[in-house]
Design a protein around this motif. Structure first.
Motif, short mmCIF file in Angstrom:
data_model
loop_
_atom_site.label_atom_id
_atom_site.label_comp_id
_atom_site.label_asym_id
_atom_site.label_seq_id
_atom_site.Cartn_x
_atom_site.Cartn_y
_atom_site.Cartn_z
N GLU A 1 53.39 28.20 57.78
CA GLU A 1 53.17 27.08 57.99
C GLU A 1 54.40 26.06 58.37
N LEU A 2 55.39 26.25 57.45
CA LEU A 2 56.62 25.52 57.76
C LEU A 2 57.19 25.96 59.14
N MET A 3 57.17 27.31 59.24
CA MET A 3 57.77 27.77 60.38
C MET A 3 57.21 27.50 61.67
N GLU A 4 55.86 27.47 61.66
CA GLU A 4 55.18 26.93 62.82
C GLU A 4 55.60 25.43 63.41
N ASP A 5 55.92 24.53 62.33
CA ASP A 5 56.53 23.12 62.54
C ASP A 5 57.94 23.49 63.17
N LEU A 6 58.66 24.37 62.31
CA LEU A 6 60.08 24.70 63.04
C LEU A 6 60.14 25.25 64.35
N VAL A 7 59.25 26.14 64.61
CA VAL A 7 59.40 26.78 66.08
C VAL A 7 58.99 25.57 66.96
N GLN A 8 58.11 24.70 66.88
CA GLN A 8 57.91 23.70 67.78
C GLN A 8 59.18 22.63 67.98
N HIS A 9 59.68 22.40 66.75
CA HIS A 9 60.84 21.19 66.89
C HIS A 9 62.16 21.89 66.96
N GLN A 10 62.57 23.02 66.65
CA GLN A 10 63.93 23.41 66.91
C GLN A 10 63.69 25.16 67.08
N PRO A 11 63.17 25.40 68.34
CA PRO A 11 63.52 26.67 68.90
C PRO A 11 64.99 27.24 69.25
N THR A 12 65.49 27.32 68.00
CA THR A 12 66.89 27.99 68.27
C THR A 12 67.25 29.60 67.69
N THR A 13 68.21 29.99 68.05
CA THR A 13 68.41 31.26 67.61
C THR A 13 68.31 31.59 66.04
N LYS A 14 68.74 30.38 65.31
CA LYS A 14 68.69 30.60 63.93
C LYS A 14 67.15 30.64 63.49
N LEU B 1 64.75 31.96 65.17
CA LEU B 1 64.31 33.38 65.37
C LEU B 1 64.67 34.10 64.17
N ALA B 2 66.01 34.02 63.75
CA ALA B 2 66.38 34.96 62.57
C ALA B 2 65.51 34.56 61.39
N ARG B 3 65.02 33.41 61.22
CA ARG B 3 64.25 32.86 59.98
C ARG B 3 62.92 33.49 60.28
N ILE B 4 62.34 33.66 61.39
CA ILE B 4 61.05 34.22 61.65
C ILE B 4 61.09 35.76 61.21
N ASN B 5 62.29 36.40 61.80
CA ASN B 5 62.27 37.86 61.54
C ASN B 5 62.70 38.08 59.99
N PHE B 6 63.24 37.23 59.09
CA PHE B 6 63.44 37.42 57.89
C PHE B 6 62.23 37.21 57.07
N LEU B 7 61.31 36.23 57.51
CA LEU B 7 59.91 36.01 56.93
C LEU B 7 59.04 37.22 57.29
N MET C 1 55.42 32.42 70.19
CA MET C 1 55.37 31.16 70.01
C MET C 1 56.82 30.64 70.62
N TYR C 2 57.66 31.50 69.62
CA TYR C 2 59.13 30.88 69.82
C TYR C 2 59.74 31.20 71.10
N HIS C 3 59.61 32.38 71.92
CA HIS C 3 59.56 32.74 73.33
C HIS C 3 59.09 31.78 74.09
N THR C 4 57.82 31.44 74.07
CA THR C 4 57.20 30.39 75.09
C THR C 4 57.80 29.19 74.83
N GLN C 5 58.12 28.71 73.73
CA GLN C 5 59.04 27.19 73.49
C GLN C 5 60.18 27.57 74.30
N LEU C 6 60.85 28.62 74.19
CA LEU C 6 62.13 28.68 74.83
C LEU C 6 62.06 28.76 76.46
#
Length: 368
Positions: free
Chosen positions: A210-223, A225-231, A295-300
């Motif tokens: 859920e925290l990642m969902e907020d993060l993707v909407q506010h800060q869709p950066t390469t970092k 994406l790394a955190r999404i892959n980590f999760l 969602m990350y790629h969509t935001q980008l």
């Protein structure tokens, strides 16, 4: 996930940092053979519960030989060994006539969950899962449980933590179900509390999602994406660890051993249902993380489209002005407007009027 604590974005970035655990994950890794190596415990901590419906004896033992008399006890005995050392495990295996293959399994590391029946013993090995809130990583500890006629022996790697405290509290209550139950019920209780803790770990992972969902909407950066892959990797580690537990519990259900009473079959069925639910929930969370990647790629793409839209509008607005400036920037001698006294101001005024008109037209059509 009620009463969820929402972290500010900077704290979320720190919590979901995949680079904080890379070194820690490699600490017990042997590159020569490519597998994790067991580190022998500094000491072995042994606790025993010898009980019947009316009596209870609880002891903390430092000398492994002190558990030998419990082999002849008429009560039920739970021996919990914290800290694996080869000499101590061999001594216990010799006293309780544990098969050498089971002894090897107890001393092993990184095995899949499994269940075996050898001789007069039933043996199971499964992971005890934890969630490290500081690094947001899933950690596991290998637990071995040996079921005998009047005893249950559990072996753990880490003497500093486990999930068995609720069982210890129930054993201290004379009227509890576990005090009046048999050894297979105690074995069930140990497996059940381990499986129930899987849901606790999943809840923590769900909060991170859920925290990642907020993060993707506010800060869709390469970092991000790394955190999404980590999760996603942590979910994969969790799912791979718990999936074989289903076959383990199913082994108890299909077993015809005299150590298992028919009246306790329903309890193992309940554990089987729980592990199925846990596996399905882990798969659902994994699908959610995959959706986060999309969602990350969509935001980008949306961000890129906004940038391209602004650049296209600016280019379109400037094109007529550039054309006018280019025409009057040519070096021809016979351009009548060049001799005009107010030609410069007239040209600038025409360019300004044209710019305002185009902005009004674009806004009227909803282009920006």
């Amino acid at each position: 996930m009620a009463n969820k604590k929402i972290l500010p974005i900077p704290q979320v970035l720190d919590v979901l940092n995949p680079f904080k655990v890379k070194k820690q994950r490699l600490m017990n890794f042997n590159p020569a053979i490519g597998t994790a190596m067991r580190q022998p415990a500094d000491c072995t901590k042994i606790t025993t519960f010898n009980y019947s419906p009316s009596t209870l004896e609880e002891r903390a033992i430092t000398n492994v030989q002190d558990v030998f008399p419990y082999l002849e006890s008429s009560n039920i005995t739970w021996i919990n060994v914290d800290g694996i050392r080869k000499e101590d495990i061999h001594a216990i295996a010799t006293c309780f006539m544990i098969h050498p293959l089971l002894e090897e399994d107890i001393l092993s590391v990184g095995q899949r969950a499994k269940m075996d029946e050898i001789g007069e013993h039933m043996f199971c090995l499964l992971p005890m899962m934890y969630f490290n809130s500081e690094t947001s990583t899933v950690e596991q500890e290998q637990v071995s449980i040996l079921l005998g006629k009047n005893f249950v022996i559990s072996f753990q790697d880490d003497p500093t933590r486990d999930v068995f405290d609720p069982i210890r509290e129930k054993l201290r209550i004379a009227s509890s179900r576990i005090r009046s139950g048999s050894t297979d019920y105690l074995c069930y209780a140990l497996i059940d509390i381990i499986v129930d803790n899987y849901f606790v770990v999943l809840d923590k992972l769900g909060e991170r999602i859920e925290l990642m969902e907020d993060l993707v909407q506010h800060q869709p950066t390469t970092k991000t994406l790394a955190r999404i892959n980590f999760l996603k990797r942590e979910l994969l580690i969790f799912k791979r660890a718990i999936s074989p537990v289903r076959d383990l519990v199913n082994g108890f259900l299909k077993s015809e051993s005299d150590l298992l009473e028919d009246r306790d079959t329903k309890y193992f069925k309940d554990v089987f249902d729980h592990i199925i639910q846990c596996t399905e929930l882990a798969e659902t969370y994994r699908d959610t993380v995959l959706n986060l990647q999309e969602m990350y790629h969509t935001q980008l793409n949306l961000k890129l489209n906004e940038i391209m839209k602004v650049l296209a509008v600016v280019t379109t607005l400037m094109a007529p002005l550039t054309l006018i400036a280019g025409i009057y920037g040519m070096n021809f001698q016979n351009m009548p407007e060049l001799k005009s006294e107010n030609g410069y101001y007239i040209t600038l005024g025409a360019m300004g009027i044209l710019l305002v008109f185009m902005i009004w037209l674009f806004r009227k059509r909803g282009w920006f």
